[in-house]
Design an enzyme around this catalytic site. Structure first.
Site, PDB file in Angstrom:
ATOM      1  N   ARG A 275       0.987  -0.968  -0.009  1.00 56.68           N
ATOM      2  CA  ARG A 275      -0.117  -0.004   0.033  1.00 56.68           C
ATOM      3  C   ARG A 275       0.830   1.304  -0.027  1.00 56.68           C
ATOM      4  NH1 ARG A 275      -5.252  -0.486   0.857  1.00 56.68           N
ATOM      5  NH2 ARG A 275      -5.648   1.286   2.164  1.00 56.68           N
ATOM      6  N   HIS A 447      -4.609 -24.256  33.329  1.00 56.18           N
ATOM      7  CA  HIS A 447      -4.533 -25.595  32.415  1.00 56.18           C
ATOM      8  C   HIS A 447      -5.916 -26.003  32.091  1.00 56.18           C
ATOM      9  CE1 HIS A 447      -3.097 -29.430  30.868  1.00 56.18           C
ATOM     10  NE2 HIS A 447      -3.972 -29.827  31.741  1.00 56.18           N
TER      11      HIS A 447
END
Ligand code: FAD
Ligand code: NAI
Length: 468
Positions: A275, A447
Site C-alpha cells: 500500500r 490448564h
C-alpha cells in the site's frame, strides 16, 4: 455553529478517529473531516474488519466441511451461501462504523462530510458534492488520510477481474482459479478466504520467501503449511503481463531475474503488492509540507510536520501500516497537544497475520538480532505437545521466544498456531516491563490452555520445558 476548533483531523480511520476521541476527552474542541459516507477509514470499511469477518466465516465453513466429522458431528450437505456470508460481513462493518458515530456524539466531536484540504496555517477547507464549501479555523490540524493499494505499472484495476483487496472483499461468486500477486499479509489472508470457499489459488511472489520482515523460521514453516493446504506458490517470480480474454485472464510470469516465461490462467487476479500513503487533494504542495522519498509525510518525534501546528499520523507517515500503530500515534498526538509527555514504543508493536494457523510477532526476529550483533538464546515449544491444542485439532505450529543470552531479557516473541494473535500479548506486556524469560516461566498458567505453550517456550530459555 462556529467553525473554530482546537483541533481538526482530516481522515476518520483508526488514526484519526482515535486521536479525535482522546483529544475530546482531554478537553479540546474537536472537528473531524471524512470524505467517505461512513467513518472508520480503511480499517473498518475495507480492511481489518471486513477481512476478519470473511476469514472467520470461511474458516467455520472449512471446519464444517473437513473437521466436523472427526469431532463426531455429522453435517451432511454443507453448502456455501456467499450472499449471506457477504451480508454478515456488511453487517459487521455497519455495526462498527456506526459505533464510531456514537463515540463522536458521546465525545461531542463535530464531523464534516467532504474532502478536506489545508488552505493555510489553521485553515481547513471542506468540499463536498452536496453542500457548499466550508472553512474550519483550527489551532492545530492532524492529517490522518491513510493509504491506498499500490498497483503494477500499466495495469488497470477494474475491481471485477483485476482486483485490489477492496474487490476481493466483495466478489459475488467464488472464482475457480484466482491469481494472487504478492505473498504478503493481504495476499495470504484474502487468498485463504477464497481458497477455503473453493478457489484454486496461485500466488506469485517476487522475493524468495513469503511474508517479508517476518522471522524466517515462521515464514518457512508457514510456506510448507500453505502448500499442504493446496496453495500453488511461485517464489522469485514476477508478473510481466495480464491479458483479458473471453475465457478469463492469461497471465504471463517470468523469474524475478527476467528469465523463463510461463503462463497462468485465472478468472480473477488480486493485486496485493503493498500500500502507498495517500495525500491526494490535501493541497500539501501549496503550503509546502515535506514528503519523504516514499511519498510519506515527514514528521518529527512529536508527529509535527515541517509546518508548525500541522501534524500527521498513521499510514500516511513512516512505520508499519497497521491500525493499532495509527491509533497509538493518534493518542500520543492528542496527549502532546494537551501538554502531556507521551510516546509510541515502536519496538513493541505486535503484528498478526490472521490465517490458519495464525502468525503473531512482537519485537525482534532472529535475523534482526543477528544483524544487530546481539547475543541471544531461543526458547521454543510446539503446539503438538500441548493438550488443549490437540483437543481442538490445532496442534500445528510453535512458540518461539528470543531473549538476551546474558540478561535473559525478552527481545522478541513469535507464535504460529491457532489463536496466536491473542497469545502474543503476554509477550508484548512482558517486554513493555523489560521482563526476562524467567518472569514468564515463573508465571502460573491455567490448564489446559494453548498459552501454556508460551510459558513452556519461556521455560525452554532456562532449565528446560516440562512437556517435551
Ligand atoms: P485509513 O484507515 O486509511 O483512513 C484514512 C481515512 O481518511 C479514510 O477514511 C479516507 O476516506 C479519509 N481521507 C483521505 N483523504 C481525505 C481528505 N482529503 N478529506 C477527508 N477524508 C480523507 N491493519 C491491522 O492492524 N490489522 C489488520 O487486520 C489489518 N487488516 C487489513 C486488511 C486489509 C484488506 C487492508 C487493506 C488493510 C488492513 N490493515 C490492517 C491496515 C489498516 O487498515 C491500516 O493500517 C489503517 O487503516 C491505517 O489507519 P489510518 O487512520 O492511518 O488511515
Ligand atoms: P505487503 O507489503 O505485506 O506484501 C506485499 C508482497 O508483495 C511482498 O511480499 C512483496 O515482496 C510482494 N511484491 C511486491 N511487488 C511485487 C511484484 N511486482 N510481483 C510479485 N510480488 C510483489 O503488502 P500487502 O499484503 O499488500 O498489505 C499492505 C499492508 O496492509 C501491509 O503492509 C500491512 O501493514 C497491512 N495489512 C495488515 C494486515 C494485518 O495486520 N493482519 C492485514 C492486511 C493488510
Amino acid at each position: 455553529m462556529s467553525n473554530n476548533f482546537d483541533l481538526t483531523i482530516i481522515g476518520s480511520g483508526p488514526g484519526g478517529y482515535v486521536c479525535a476521541i482522546r483529544a475530546a476527552q482531554l478537553g479540546m474542541k474537536v472537528a473531524i473531516v471524512e470524505k467517505w459516507p461512513s467513518f472508520g477509514g480503511t480499517c473498518l470499511n475495507i480492511g481489518c474488519i471486513p477481512s476478519k469477518a470473511m476469514l472467520y466465516a470461511s474458516e467455520i465453513f472449512m471446519q464444517a466441511k473437513h473437521n466436523f466429522a472427526s469431532l463426531g458431528i455429522e453435517s451432511d450437505n454443507i453448502r456455501l451461501n456467499l450472499a449471506k456470508m457477504m451480508a454478515h460481513k456488511d453487517n459487521v462493518v455497519k455495526a462498527n462504523t456506526q459505533g464510531i458515530e456514537y463515540l463522536f456524539k458521546k465525545n461531542k466531536i463535530t464531523s464534516f462530510s467532504g474532502t478536506g484540504s489545508i488552505e493555510g496555517k489553521g485553515r481547513v477547507k471542506v468540499k463536498s458534492e452536496s453542500a457548499k464549501e466550508q472553512i474550519i479555523n483550527s489551532k492545530n490540524i492532524v492529517i490522518a488520510t491513510g493509504s491506498v493499494s499500490a498497483n503494477l505499472p500499466g495495469l488497470e484495476i477494474d475491481e471485477k477481474q483485476i482486483i485490489s483487496s477492496t474487490g476481493a472483499l466483495s466478489l459475488d461468486k467464488v472464482p475457480q482459479n484466482m491469481l494472487v500477486i504478492g505473498a504478503g499479509v493481504i495476499g495470504l489472508e484474502l487468498g485463504s478466504v477464497w481458497a477455503r470457499l473453493g478457489a484454486k489459488i496461485t500466488i506469485v511472489e517476487f522475493l524468495d520467501h513469503i511474508l517479508p520482515g517476518m522471522d524466517k523460521e515462521l515464514s518457512k514453516y508457514f510456506l510448507r503449511n500453505l502448500k499442504k493446504q493446496g496453495f500453488d506458490i511461485r517464489l522469485s517470480t514476477k508478473v510481466s503481463a495480464i491479458n483479458k480474454s473471453d475465457n478469463g485472464l492469461i497471465i504471463t510470469t517470468e523469474s524475478a531475474k527476467g528469465e523463463g516465461k510461463a503462463t497462468i490462467k485465472a478468472d480473477i487476479a488480486l493485486v496485493a503488492i503493498g500500500r502507498k500513503p495517500f495525500t491526494g487533494g490535501l493541497g500539501l504542495e501549496k503550503i509546502g509540507i515535506e514528503l519523504d522519498e516514499k511519498g510519506r509525510i515527514k514528521t518529527d518525534k512529536s508527529y509535527q510536520t515541517n509546518i508548525e501546528n500541522i501534524y500527521a499520523i498513521g499510514d500516511v507517515i513512516r512505520g508499519p501500516m497497521l491500525a493499532h500503530k495509527a491509533s497509538e500515534e493518534g493518542v500520543v498526538v492528542a496527549e502532546i497537544l494537551a501538554g502531556k509527555a507521551a510516546h509510541v514504543n515502536y519496538d513493541i508493536i505486535p503484528s498478526v497475520v490472521y490465517t490458519e494457523p495464525e502468525i503473531a510477532s512482537v519485537g525482534k526476529s532472529e535475523e534482526q538480532l543477528k544483524q544487530e550483533g546481539i547475543n541471544y538464546k531461543v526458547g521454543k515449544f510446539p503446539f503438538s505437545a500441548n493438550g488443549r491444542a490437540k483437543a481442538m485439532l490445532a496442534a500445528d505450529g510453535f512458540v518461539k521466544i528470543l531473549a538476551d543470552a546474558t540478561t535473559d531479557r525478552v527481545l522478541g516473541g513469535h507464535i504460529i498456531g491457532h489463536g496466536a494473535g491473542e497469545m502474543i500479548h503476554e509477550i508484548a506486556l512482558l517486554m513493555e516491563f523489560s521482563g526476562a524469560g524467567e518472569d514468564l516461566a515463573l508465571t502460573c498458567h491455567a490448564h489446559p490452555n494453548m498459552s501454556e505453550a508460551v510459558r513452556e517456550a519461556a521455560l525452554a530459555l532456562g532449565d528446560g520445558a516440562l512437556h517435551i
